[in-house]
Design an enzyme around this catalytic site. Structure first.
Site, short mmCIF file in Angstrom:
data_model
loop_
_atom_site.label_atom_id
_atom_site.label_comp_id
_atom_site.label_asym_id
_atom_site.label_seq_id
_atom_site.Cartn_x
_atom_site.Cartn_y
_atom_site.Cartn_z
N THR A 198 4.87 -2.62 1.23
CA THR A 198 4.68 -2.46 2.57
C THR A 198 4.39 -1.17 3.12
OG1 THR A 198 6.02 -4.92 2.93
CG2 THR A 198 5.48 -3.42 4.79
N THR A 200 0.69 3.38 2.77
CA THR A 200 0.45 3.84 1.69
C THR A 200 0.12 2.45 0.70
OG1 THR A 200 2.06 5.64 1.80
CG2 THR A 200 0.89 5.35 -0.18
N ASP A 214 4.70 0.40 -4.38
CA ASP A 214 5.22 0.51 -3.06
C ASP A 214 5.33 1.97 -2.87
OD1 ASP A 214 5.97 -0.20 -0.40
OD2 ASP A 214 7.87 -1.03 -1.15
N ASP A 231 9.77 6.51 1.86
CA ASP A 231 9.89 7.53 2.98
C ASP A 231 10.48 8.81 2.56
OD1 ASP A 231 9.28 5.36 5.24
OD2 ASP A 231 10.93 4.52 4.61
N GLY A 277 12.20 1.61 3.81
CA GLY A 277 12.53 0.74 4.81
C GLY A 277 12.34 0.92 6.25
N GLY A 299 9.59 0.70 7.44
CA GLY A 299 8.56 -0.62 7.81
C GLY A 299 9.51 -1.72 8.09
N GLU A 351 11.65 -5.70 -0.42
CA GLU A 351 11.03 -4.69 -1.36
C GLU A 351 12.13 -4.60 -2.36
OE1 GLU A 351 8.58 -1.96 1.99
OE2 GLU A 351 10.60 -1.55 1.42
N LYS A 383 6.78 13.38 1.10
CA LYS A 383 7.72 12.65 0.71
C LYS A 383 8.78 13.01 -0.19
CE LYS A 383 6.11 9.39 3.98
NZ LYS A 383 4.77 10.05 4.17
#
Length: 219
Positions: free
Chosen positions: A28, A31, A81, A84, A95, A97, A103, A121
């Site tokens: 999610t 990206t 995935d 952050d 997390g 999002g 996830e 990141k």
């Protein structure tokens, strides 16, 4: 290149890990959304996907990709995935999002976790990005007090309800020197559903978008 162009580059680069005839775990966020766009070009070659959020499910379905419930699937070859933050040990904070629990569940089932992220990141020490914690609503204050004892400043994420019906506490001011110990400590607090530290189960491959191209890091 803009940050979004870097995200797009790694999203499309992840396509090389998708095997025809398989079910793909999909994350999610901005990206991961680029990866879903790329996956749409293979919709006739894959069996379908397992999605970590309602938003990703909608996007997958809009591209004609069948979405399986995780309970229908025995195994997943890959889970793709974003993150952050990601450190040199391939441990992550995720997390932002608010989809961290789903996830983490899907990542635990997948044989290979492929993290896609732009170079901003990458960090030496996790914790500058506020650490998300999904919490049962009635336990919000009790959990927050325990997070303060662990050295953090928890902040209630106003107006956000997770796909599981829970709330998010974002923990500021953490310098996470031992991510595995911190993940275990927070997960042990009654009322915590899960913490957005992916340390026990980190990434196996990281595709990092840089102005010079996509850099591949293998654990």
């Amino acid at each position: 290149m803009t940050q979004d162009e870097l995200k797009k580059a790694v999203g499309w680069a992840a396509l090389q890990y998708v095997q025809p005839g398989t079910i793909v775990g999909v994350g999610t966020g901005s990206t991961a959304a680029h990866f879903i766009d790329a996956l749409g070009t293979m919709k006739g070659q894959i069996e379908g996907a397992v999605s970590s959020s309602d938003a990703s499910t909608e996007k997958l379905k809009s591209l004609g990709i069948h979405v399986f419930d995780l309970n229908e699937v025995d195994s997943l070859g890959i889970y793709v995935d974003g993150a952050d933050e990601i450190n040199g040990h391939m441990q992550m904070i995720k997390g932002g999002g608010a989809a961290l629990t789903r996830e983490k569940i899907i990542a635990s089932v997948a044989e290979k976790f492929i993290c896609i992220a732009d170079a901003s990141k990458q960090v030496d020490i996790l914790g500058k990005f506020p650490l998300p914690v999904e919490v049962i609503p009635m336990a919000r204050s009790a959990v927050a007090r325990q997070l303060v004892k662990l050295g953090g400043r928890p902040e209630y994420r106003q107006g956000v309800v997770t796909d599981n019906g829970n709330v998010i506490l974002d923990v500021h001011g953490m310098e996470i020197l031992d991510p595995i110990a911190m993940e275990n400590a927070i997960n042990a607090i009654p009322g915590v559903v899960t913490v957005g530290l992916f340390a026990n189960r980190g990434a196996d491959v990281a595709l990092i978008g840089t102005p010079d191209g996509v850099k591949t890091i293998v654990k």
